[in-house]
Design an enzyme around this catalytic site. Structure first.
Site, PDB file in Angstrom:
ATOM      1  N   SER A 151       7.513  -7.965   4.625  1.00 20.58           N
ATOM      2  CA  SER A 151       8.787  -7.796   5.308  1.00 20.58           C
ATOM      3  C   SER A 151       9.724  -6.901   4.488  1.00 20.58           C
ATOM      4  O   SER A 151       9.395  -5.749   4.235  1.00 20.58           O
ATOM      5  CB  SER A 151       9.409  -9.171   5.587  1.00 20.58           C
ATOM      6  OG  SER A 151      10.507  -9.065   6.468  1.00 20.58           O
TER       7      SER A 151
ATOM      8  N   ASP B 278       5.236  -7.447  16.376  1.00 23.49           N
ATOM      9  CA  ASP B 278       5.889  -8.147  15.271  1.00 23.49           C
ATOM     10  C   ASP B 278       7.057  -8.982  15.801  1.00 23.49           C
ATOM     11  O   ASP B 278       8.008  -8.451  16.376  1.00 23.49           O
ATOM     12  CB  ASP B 278       6.396  -7.105  14.270  1.00 23.49           C
ATOM     13  CG  ASP B 278       7.027  -7.702  13.033  1.00 23.49           C
ATOM     14  OD1 ASP B 278       7.923  -8.551  13.180  1.00 23.49           O
ATOM     15  OD2 ASP B 278       6.630  -7.303  11.920  1.00 23.49           O
TER      16      ASP B 278
ATOM     17  N   HIS C  40       4.443 -11.824  11.772  1.00 24.34           N
ATOM     18  CA  HIS C  40       5.261 -11.109  10.797  1.00 24.34           C
ATOM     19  C   HIS C  40       4.842 -11.610   9.423  1.00 24.34           C
ATOM     20  O   HIS C  40       5.217 -12.693   9.016  1.00 24.34           O
ATOM     21  CB  HIS C  40       6.745 -11.389  11.067  1.00 24.34           C
ATOM     22  CG  HIS C  40       7.686 -10.605  10.194  1.00 24.34           C
ATOM     23  ND1 HIS C  40       7.876  -9.247  10.344  1.00 24.34           N
ATOM     24  CD2 HIS C  40       8.487 -10.982   9.163  1.00 24.34           C
ATOM     25  CE1 HIS C  40       8.770  -8.833   9.460  1.00 24.34           C
ATOM     26  NE2 HIS C  40       9.151  -9.864   8.722  1.00 24.34           N
TER      27      HIS C  40
END
Length: 404
Positions: free
Chosen positions: A174, A270, A334
């Site tokens: 991330s 995502d 994610h």
């Protein structure tokens, strides 16, 4: 006697499996001396990292993995962040190593006995802030020193033996995955004696695209981060000479300038980008769709598929590259690499019959393979996507796929 020996062997085998499955929790190392160089978290506390040393033939190989955790684009948000582990080492604790950081040969065969480092994220700008010291009253007592944290951690690891590295991999999830792209060439430059240096970004390819209403909220947000923390001073000059510095916080504008081999791991759908870029939805009009993809309206589904299309357009330079690679599945998630269940477990998504662990390993070690570019078909064609594929009654969700 034979039966007893067989029983003994079975007991030993079961014990070894249990040992491999036992969680590996690694203590936090605080870089106290880093404060002297201005390398501090948002609240002024020293940064930290976790190191599990390698062994055997791989004791000179290193993985440096950067933590996830979003960003703060104004002083109030950064102030709130400074009161948590995302902005202060005072709240950090030992960390469980799993996925690409696991010490299990079974679950992490390519990297299990490398030196593995997890770098804590406490600056709110993907390790890229560069505001002047000292912080004054105007800055609300906050320190925006992410780039100094990066430099201090790398210097510390070099002193711990990374200066003698053979092979190295920089990764992150991330906001950490974005940072691994931002710092990829810097990582390579810090290791001039290494034989192989590569980078991977897991769920860090944030795309500059409008919401379903046509508003460019994410660009405004990233511009706030860049301006507040003076990130522009640390971004690739080749990019900022061509683009607005805020654009150079997006990977799609950096790709043409990155020289070090890079591997992109990203979900085609995502959930974070759906929730925070495409479908910013304070009124909850998208709740049904986000909680159950089969409930999406025709227009919502078109917006979702459009998000995947924008991602694939943005990563086209990787697809065309000889040195890079990518794993873009058609799932709602994610981050995969730092989560064991999605890295190489029975619930891990597969493309070309490979998990992301296998595909990344093939690319990194340059093992014979048909391609290092794996792009999934559009939802809902991949039966290996998500826990709903293994749990009867659990619906495909843009929100809960990797939060379970």
């Amino acid at each position: 006697m034979i039966e007893k020996n067989i029983e003994k062997c079975l007991m030993i085998g079961m014990s070894m499996v249990m040992m491999q499955l036992e969680p590996l929790v690694v203590d936090l190392t605080i870089l106290t001396k880093a404060v002297d160089t201005g390398a501090v978290c948002l609240d002024g506390s020293p940064p930290g990292y976790h190191l599990h040393e390698g062994g055997g033939v791989n004791n000179h190989n290193w993985i440096v993995f950067l933590e996830e955790g979003g960003w703060c684009d104004n002083e109030e948000k950064c102030k709130q962040r400074s009161k948590t582990k995302r902005g202060s080492s005072k709240f950090m604790a030992p960390h469980e190593f799993e996925g690409i950081l696991s010490n299990s040969e079974h679950l992490n065969p390519d990297f299990f006995n490398w030196n593995r480092v997890f770098v804590r994220y406490c600056d709110g700008a993907s390790f890229s802030g560069n505001a002047s010291l000292p912080a004054d009253k105007k800055s609300n007592g906050l320190y925006y020193r992410g780039e100094s944290i990066w430099e201090a951690v790398i210097a510390e690891l070099l002193s711990k033996g990374m200066d003698k590295v053979d092979k190295a991999l920089l990764g992150g999830c991330s906001a950490g995955g974005l940072s691994s792209i931002l710092h990829c060439d810097k990582f390579k430059a810090a290791l001039p004696g290494a034989k192989v240096v590569k980078c991977m970004s897991d769920a860090g390819f944030f795309v500059n695209m409008p919401t379903y209403k046509g508003e460019n909220k994410v660009e405004d947000f990233f511009r706030g981060v860049v301006n507040l923390q003076r990130v522009g001073d640390t971004l690739m000059k080749e990019c900022t000479e061509e683009h607005d510095p805020a654009h150079c916080f997006f990977p799609q504008y950096l790709l043409p300038h990155i020289k070090t081999p890079l591997y992109i791991v990203n979900g085609g759908y995502d959930w974070w980008q759906m929730d925070n870029i495409i479908a910013l939805d304070p009124l909850g009009e998208w709740d049904a769709c986000k909680n159950d993809a089969t409930s999406c309206t025709k227009d919502q589904f078109a917006a979702i598929q459009g998000c995947r299309t924008k991602l694939l357009e943005a990563v086209k330079p990787v697809q065309d590259s000889q040195k890079d690679g990518m794993f873009i599945d058609g799932c709602f998630h994610h981050c995969q690499a730092s989560r064991g269940v999605f890295w190489n477990g029975p619930q891990a998504p597969r493309l070309n019959n490979k998990t992301v662990s296998e595909a990344l390993g093939d690319w990194y070690f340059e093992r014979p393979t048909n391609t290092n570019v794996a792009i999934d078909c559009a939802y809902p064609c991949n039966p290996t996507c998500g826990s709903f594929a293994h749990s009867p009654g659990l619906k495909p969700s843009f929100r809960y796929w990797s939060k379970a």
